[in-house]
Design an enzyme around this catalytic site. Structure first.
Site, PDB file in Angstrom:
ATOM      1  N   GLU A 130       0.825  -1.198   0.000  1.00  0.00           N
ATOM      2  CA  GLU A 130       0.000   0.000   0.000  1.00  0.00           C
ATOM      3  C   GLU A 130       0.867   1.260   0.000  1.00  0.00           C
ATOM      4  O   GLU A 130       1.900   1.310   0.656  1.00  0.00           O
ATOM      5  CB  GLU A 130      -0.910   0.002   1.237  1.00  0.00           C
ATOM      6  CG  GLU A 130      -1.804  -1.218   1.257  1.00  0.00           C
ATOM      7  CD  GLU A 130      -2.882  -1.190   2.319  1.00  0.00           C
ATOM      8  OE1 GLU A 130      -3.834  -1.960   2.173  1.00  0.00           O
ATOM      9  OE2 GLU A 130      -2.780  -0.413   3.279  1.00  0.00           O
TER      10      GLU A 130
ATOM     11  N   CYS B 282       3.636   8.389   1.224  1.00  0.00           N
ATOM     12  CA  CYS B 282       4.133   7.440   2.227  1.00  0.00           C
ATOM     13  C   CYS B 282       4.379   6.101   1.518  1.00  0.00           C
ATOM     14  O   CYS B 282       3.467   5.487   0.986  1.00  0.00           O
ATOM     15  CB  CYS B 282       3.080   7.310   3.327  1.00  0.00           C
ATOM     16  SG  CYS B 282       3.575   6.209   4.642  1.00  0.00           S
TER      17      CYS B 282
ATOM     18  N   CYS C  99       6.341  -6.919   7.528  1.00  0.00           N
ATOM     19  CA  CYS C  99       7.434  -6.406   8.348  1.00  0.00           C
ATOM     20  C   CYS C  99       7.917  -7.512   9.275  1.00  0.00           C
ATOM     21  O   CYS C  99       7.125  -8.285   9.794  1.00  0.00           O
ATOM     22  CB  CYS C  99       6.962  -5.209   9.172  1.00  0.00           C
ATOM     23  SG  CYS C  99       8.315  -4.330   9.983  1.00  0.00           S
TER      24      CYS C  99
ATOM     25  N   CYS D  98       6.353  -4.712  16.297  1.00  0.00           N
ATOM     26  CA  CYS D  98       5.867  -3.627  17.158  1.00  0.00           C
ATOM     27  C   CYS D  98       4.404  -3.909  17.504  1.00  0.00           C
ATOM     28  O   CYS D  98       3.591  -4.164  16.613  1.00  0.00           O
ATOM     29  CB  CYS D  98       6.016  -2.283  16.453  1.00  0.00           C
ATOM     30  SG  CYS D  98       7.733  -1.937  15.974  1.00  0.00           S
TER      31      CYS D  98
ATOM     32  N   CYS E 253       1.246  -1.946  15.846  1.00  0.00           N
ATOM     33  CA  CYS E 253       1.228  -1.719  14.392  1.00  0.00           C
ATOM     34  C   CYS E 253       0.566  -2.892  13.675  1.00  0.00           C
ATOM     35  O   CYS E 253       0.929  -4.050  13.903  1.00  0.00           O
ATOM     36  CB  CYS E 253       2.655  -1.541  13.873  1.00  0.00           C
ATOM     37  SG  CYS E 253       2.726  -1.232  12.100  1.00  0.00           S
TER      38      CYS E 253
ATOM     39  N   CYS F  52      -1.335   5.889   9.626  1.00  0.00           N
ATOM     40  CA  CYS F  52      -0.146   5.207  10.143  1.00  0.00           C
ATOM     41  C   CYS F  52      -0.537   3.929  10.860  1.00  0.00           C
ATOM     42  O   CYS F  52      -1.438   3.927  11.685  1.00  0.00           O
ATOM     43  CB  CYS F  52       0.565   6.051  11.191  1.00  0.00           C
ATOM     44  SG  CYS F  52       1.197   7.579  10.620  1.00  0.00           S
TER      45      CYS F  52
END
Ligand code: SAH
Length: 377
Positions: A97, A110, A117, A121, A124, A345
């Site tokens: 994305e 962005c 990932c 975290c 997230c 985010c």
């Protein structure tokens, strides 16, 4: 699979130096690189035959040996606030994305650096997707290439993209070479010509890679801090167990040392209700980073399905900001943008064929939580 196509070299992600080498190997002059870059990145042309300042023989050769291949568009969404999100399909049935955030005085793209990932975290949603692979430099720069074309087609000026942040899916410093190559193209005059202050790499804090970054490219650095002490940061950003705050801040100091005095580090701090938003934590944070040329971005937490966290209230966020400001820290609160289309985010998920089995792990955790809840009724 079309093996013929994949045998060709994709020129989209090659830096000027790499393109010059490509042409040198074929007995061509180095200025061919800048000509080609202008066609690809500034004109958005993918068809060698349309590149009229190249000889017919060279165009034929390029057709045989090379290609300019960008990911395909899956969906485009536009938020009520003007934020746009594009989902792009990659080879191997993955998707990433990319988000464009227009503001009155600038437009920020962005960009993602990995499919999923590998870091974990806790706040997230990308982390939950697990990790599949690094993006190639072509796939990273393709997001800017594509967004400029899409904005042009929608009658919005492509020049609206004034800033790029490597803050989409993934940890760019764990895909070091490809992220750097893509950022070189962002800065390159014959490609996008963005100013080095307007290209920002965001990291969770891969300390040795911060030092390497300084040696190879000059871009702005943002660091996802999120906690004012190791005890809490160990929980929120597990990478902290490997590179604790003291080492991270020392690397930040080294990164800006010797650069022009206006250079600052941006610290990102996601505001999690009752977790990292107290008065004491604000003072602790101020004390921690007061001596570093820096600014703080407070990011109201963006929720996603299954998360246990909540966003801090506006009053608490303002109180936190005021304490930092009273202690001399430039602090802004980021306005959540595009959250109605899951473009904010931490909401970027794409489509990740998880190889780390993280998604299954979370599914199991969620299932056992449901079983526990049902058992307790
Ligand atoms: N891996 C890099 C870049 C991707 S994250 C890094 O950690 O910096 C981009 C930013 O979004 C980071 O500051 C991240 O901490 C923040 N973020 C992640 N999840 C979020 C959420 N749910 N709400 C608000 N911000 C989030």
């Amino acid at each position: 699979m079309n093996t013929g196509a994949s045998a060709k070299i994709n020129l989209l992600g090659l830096t000027r130096q790499q393109l010059e080498a490509f042409f040198a190997e074929r007995g061509e002059k180095s200025f061919r690189a800048s000509q080609l870059m202008k066609w690809i990145h500034q004109q958005g042309v993918t068809d060698f035959d349309a590149m009229t300042n190249l000889s017919v023989a060279l165009r034929q050769r390029l057709n045989q040996e090379a290609e300019i291949r960008a990911p395909e568009l899956v969906t485009e969404q536009c938020s009520a606030d003007g934020t746009r999100k594009w989902v792009l399909r990659l080879e191997g049935d993955n998707a990433i994305e990319t988000v464009f955030i227009p503001e009155s005085d600038r437009g920020t793209l962005c960009v993602s650096s990995q499919v999923g990932c590998a870091l974990d975290c806790t706040f997230c949603s990308t982390a939950r997707q697990g990790f599949n692979r690094n993006l190639t430099s072509a796939e990273i720069i393709a997001q800017l290439w594509f967004a400029r074309r899409a904005l042009n087609d929608s009658a919005e000026s492509a020049d609206k993209i004034t800033n790029v942040v490597m803050m989409g899916m993934g940890e760019p410093l764990l895909n070091f070479n490809n992220s750097v190559a893509a950022m070189e193209l962002m800065l390159e005059d014959f490609a996008y010509g963005l100013s080095k202050r307007k290209v920002t790499l965001s990291t969770s804090g891969v300390v040795p890679a911060i030092d390497r970054l300084k040696q190879v490219i000059d871009v702005s650095l943002a660091v996802s801090l999120h906690a004012p002490n190791d005890e809490l940061r160990d929980q929120l950003v597990p990478l902290n167990r490997k590179y604790p705050i003291k080492e991270l801040l020392a690397a930040c100091r080294r990164y800006i040392d010797g650069k022009n005095h206006k250079h600052t580090i941006t610290f990102e701090y996601v505001m999690l209700d009752g977790v990292n938003d107290s008065v004491e934590q604000a003072y602790q944070l101020a004390k921690l980073i007061r001596n570093l040329p820096s600014k703080v971005n407070l990011i109201p937490f963006n929720p996603f399905p299954g998360t246990g966290y909540k966003r801090s209230s506006q009053i608490i966020i303002d109180r936190f900001r005021d304490i930092l400001q009273q202690n001399g820290l430039t602090t802004i609160t980021r306005r959540p943008r595009g959250d109605d289309i899951d473009a904010a985010c931490g909401q970027l998920v794409g489509k990740v064929q998880d190889r780390s089995r993280r998604a299954q792990h979370f599914m199991r955790l969620e299932q056992s939580a449901i079983i526990e809840r049902e058992a307790s009724i």
